[in-house]
Design an enzyme around this catalytic site. Structure first.
Site, PDB file in Angstrom:
ATOM      1  N   ASP A 189       0.824  -1.211   0.000  1.00  0.00           N
ATOM      2  CA  ASP A 189       0.000   0.000   0.000  1.00  0.00           C
ATOM      3  C   ASP A 189       0.856   1.258   0.000  1.00  0.00           C
ATOM      4  OD1 ASP A 189       0.892  -0.525   2.588  1.00  0.00           O
ATOM      5  OD2 ASP A 189      -1.079  -0.417   3.532  1.00  0.00           O
ATOM      6  N   VAL A 243       4.977   3.024   1.009  1.00  0.00           N
ATOM      7  CA  VAL A 243       6.368   2.928   1.438  1.00  0.00           C
ATOM      8  C   VAL A 243       6.673   4.094   2.361  1.00  0.00           C
ATOM      9  CG1 VAL A 243       8.781   2.903   0.734  1.00  0.00           C
ATOM     10  CG2 VAL A 243       7.070   1.793  -0.688  1.00  0.00           C
ATOM     11  N   ASP A 244       7.151   3.765   3.550  1.00  0.00           N
ATOM     12  CA  ASP A 244       7.532   4.782   4.531  1.00  0.00           C
ATOM     13  C   ASP A 244       9.061   4.753   4.633  1.00  0.00           C
ATOM     14  OD1 ASP A 244       8.067   5.666   7.449  1.00  0.00           O
ATOM     15  OD2 ASP A 244       5.991   6.263   7.146  1.00  0.00           O
ATOM     16  N   SER A 245       9.607   3.990   5.580  1.00  0.00           N
ATOM     17  CA  SER A 245      11.076   3.882   5.636  1.00  0.00           C
ATOM     18  C   SER A 245      11.621   3.078   4.453  1.00  0.00           C
ATOM     19  CB  SER A 245      11.501   3.192   6.934  1.00  0.00           C
ATOM     20  OG  SER A 245      11.114   1.833   6.910  1.00  0.00           O
ATOM     21  N   GLY A 246      10.767   2.233   3.896  1.00  0.00           N
ATOM     22  CA  GLY A 246      11.205   1.359   2.800  1.00  0.00           C
ATOM     23  C   GLY A 246      11.733   0.024   3.289  1.00  0.00           C
ATOM     24  N   THR A 279      10.293  -2.477   4.901  1.00  0.00           N
ATOM     25  CA  THR A 279       9.450  -3.656   4.636  1.00  0.00           C
ATOM     26  C   THR A 279       9.723  -4.199   3.235  1.00  0.00           C
ATOM     27  OG1 THR A 279       7.700  -2.777   6.060  1.00  0.00           O
ATOM     28  CG2 THR A 279       7.068  -4.505   4.508  1.00  0.00           C
ATOM     29  N   LYS A 325       6.138   7.758   0.634  1.00  0.00           N
ATOM     30  CA  LYS A 325       6.587   8.900   1.456  1.00  0.00           C
ATOM     31  C   LYS A 325       8.097   9.023   1.266  1.00  0.00           C
ATOM     32  CE  LYS A 325       3.380   8.103   5.314  1.00  0.00           C
ATOM     33  NZ  LYS A 325       3.320   7.746   6.739  1.00  0.00           N
ATOM     34  N   ASP A 356      -4.873   1.613   6.818  1.00  0.00           N
ATOM     35  CA  ASP A 356      -5.586   1.659   8.098  1.00  0.00           C
ATOM     36  C   ASP A 356      -4.796   2.374   9.173  1.00  0.00           C
ATOM     37  OD1 ASP A 356      -3.570  -0.460   8.258  1.00  0.00           O
ATOM     38  OD2 ASP A 356      -4.440  -0.846  10.226  1.00  0.00           O
TER      39      ASP A 356
HETATM   40  P1  IMP Z   1       8.022   0.850   5.949  1.00  0.00           P
HETATM   41  O1  IMP Z   1       8.570  -0.527   6.171  1.00  0.00           O
HETATM   42  O2  IMP Z   1       8.560   1.822   6.969  1.00  0.00           O
HETATM   43  O3  IMP Z   1       8.228   1.333   4.539  1.00  0.00           O
HETATM   44  O4  IMP Z   1       6.488   0.789   6.289  1.00  0.00           O
HETATM   45  C1  IMP Z   1       5.553   0.336   5.381  1.00  0.00           C
HETATM   46  C2  IMP Z   1       4.341  -0.210   6.095  1.00  0.00           C
HETATM   47  O5  IMP Z   1       3.948   0.624   7.186  1.00  0.00           O
HETATM   48  C3  IMP Z   1       3.161  -0.244   5.138  1.00  0.00           C
HETATM   49  O6  IMP Z   1       3.010  -1.558   4.630  1.00  0.00           O
HETATM   50  C4  IMP Z   1       1.991   0.137   6.016  1.00  0.00           C
HETATM   51  O7  IMP Z   1       1.412  -1.023   6.565  1.00  0.00           O
HETATM   52  C5  IMP Z   1       2.576   0.920   7.163  1.00  0.00           C
HETATM   53  N1  IMP Z   1       2.405   2.375   6.996  1.00  0.00           N
HETATM   54  C6  IMP Z   1       3.375   3.303   6.825  1.00  0.00           C
HETATM   55  N2  IMP Z   1       2.867   4.541   6.737  1.00  0.00           N
HETATM   56  C7  IMP Z   1       1.514   4.406   6.824  1.00  0.00           C
HETATM   57  C8  IMP Z   1       0.419   5.339   6.787  1.00  0.00           C
HETATM   58  O8  IMP Z   1       0.565   6.576   6.635  1.00  0.00           O
HETATM   59  N3  IMP Z   1      -0.833   4.806   6.903  1.00  0.00           N
HETATM   60  C9  IMP Z   1      -1.059   3.473   7.063  1.00  0.00           C
HETATM   61  N4  IMP Z   1      -0.063   2.574   7.096  1.00  0.00           N
HETATM   62  C10 IMP Z   1       1.226   3.025   6.990  1.00  0.00           C
HETATM   63 MG    MG Z   2       1.342  -2.880   5.476  1.00  0.00          MG
END
Ligand code: IMP
Ligand code: MG
Length: 190
Positions: free
Chosen positions: A106, A108-111, A113, A137, A165
């Site tokens: 859905d 990408v935040d830190s990336g 995952t 993001k 969510d």
């Molecule tokens: P990452 O590993 O930091 O890139 O985080 C990605 C995961 O964090 C996504 O699969 C989402 O489940 C969750 N996530 C990050 N930001 C948001 C947000 O703004 N709304 C909902 N879920 C988020």
């Molecule tokens: Mg997720």
């Protein structure tokens, strides 16, 4: 945006991406993927549960090629901020060896995952592996992850809707809205 208050989520901030804008962008992405994979023999859309479900099921209807669907369910350690360690709660069923795989999430935040899941999948020897997410993001990335396909770049808001969510709430909204965290916390602490 008038339909915002038709849903009983009192913690919504503002609508960032409308239903119509999502629809248009997802159609364009599907058309691009259709062109990019026109010679594929086995294309697998592999979604990360549960956030990618709404996006993926819309996207696949704009891909005019034979496709197969599969899912993985993972959890990241360390709560809200990803640590880069993911636990597989439920693995995909397809043996992806030799498949063209598009991994779909859905947002990408830190990336971390997608970075971690990509590494794990590459060990399973797909023919190719590309990364796709509805939202990015970019300013929050902690890895050099680059998405092959994305819907929208967004600033650092916490967002819900269209599958995303906050504590399992808000997934059914047809648009992407920011969460008013102050309102949300008030409600949770009531
Ligand atoms: P990452 O590993 O930091 O890139 O985080 C990605 C995961 O964090 C996504 O699969 C989402 O489940 C969750 N996530 C990050 N930001 C948001 C947000 O703004 N709304 C909902 N879920 C988020
Ligand atoms: Mg997720």
């Amino acid at each position: 945006m008038t339909d915002m208050f038709d849903y009983p989520y009192p913690f919504l901030g503002k609508v960032l991406i409308s239903k119509q804008d999502i629809e248009n962008r997802v159609r364009t992405l599907g058309e691009t993927i259709t062109r990019d994979y026109k010679d594929t023999e086995q294309l697998l859309l592999l979604g990360l549960l549960r956030g990618s479900v709404v996006f993926m099921t819309d996207l696949m209807r704009h891909i005019q090629l034979p496709i197969t669907l599969d899912f993985m369910s993972i959890s990241s350690y360390a709560g809200a901020s990803s640590s880069g360690f993911v636990r597989i709660d439920s693995d995909h069923k397809t043996n992806i060896n030799g498949w063209d795989v598009i991994l779909i999430d859905d947002i990408v935040d830190s990336g971390l995952t997608l970075f971690t899941v990509r590494k794990l999948l590459l060990d399973r020897k797909p023919k190719s592996l590309r990364l796709c997410a509805l939202l990015d993001k970019e300013e929050k990335h902690q890895t050099d992850l680059v998405l092959d396909y994305y819907g929208f770049k967004i600033p650092d808001y916490f967002v819900v809707g269209y599958g995303l969510d906050i504590d399992e709430k808000g997934r059914n909204l047809p648009y992407i809205a920011s969460v008013d965290l102050e309102k949300y916390n008030q409600q949770v602490n009531k």
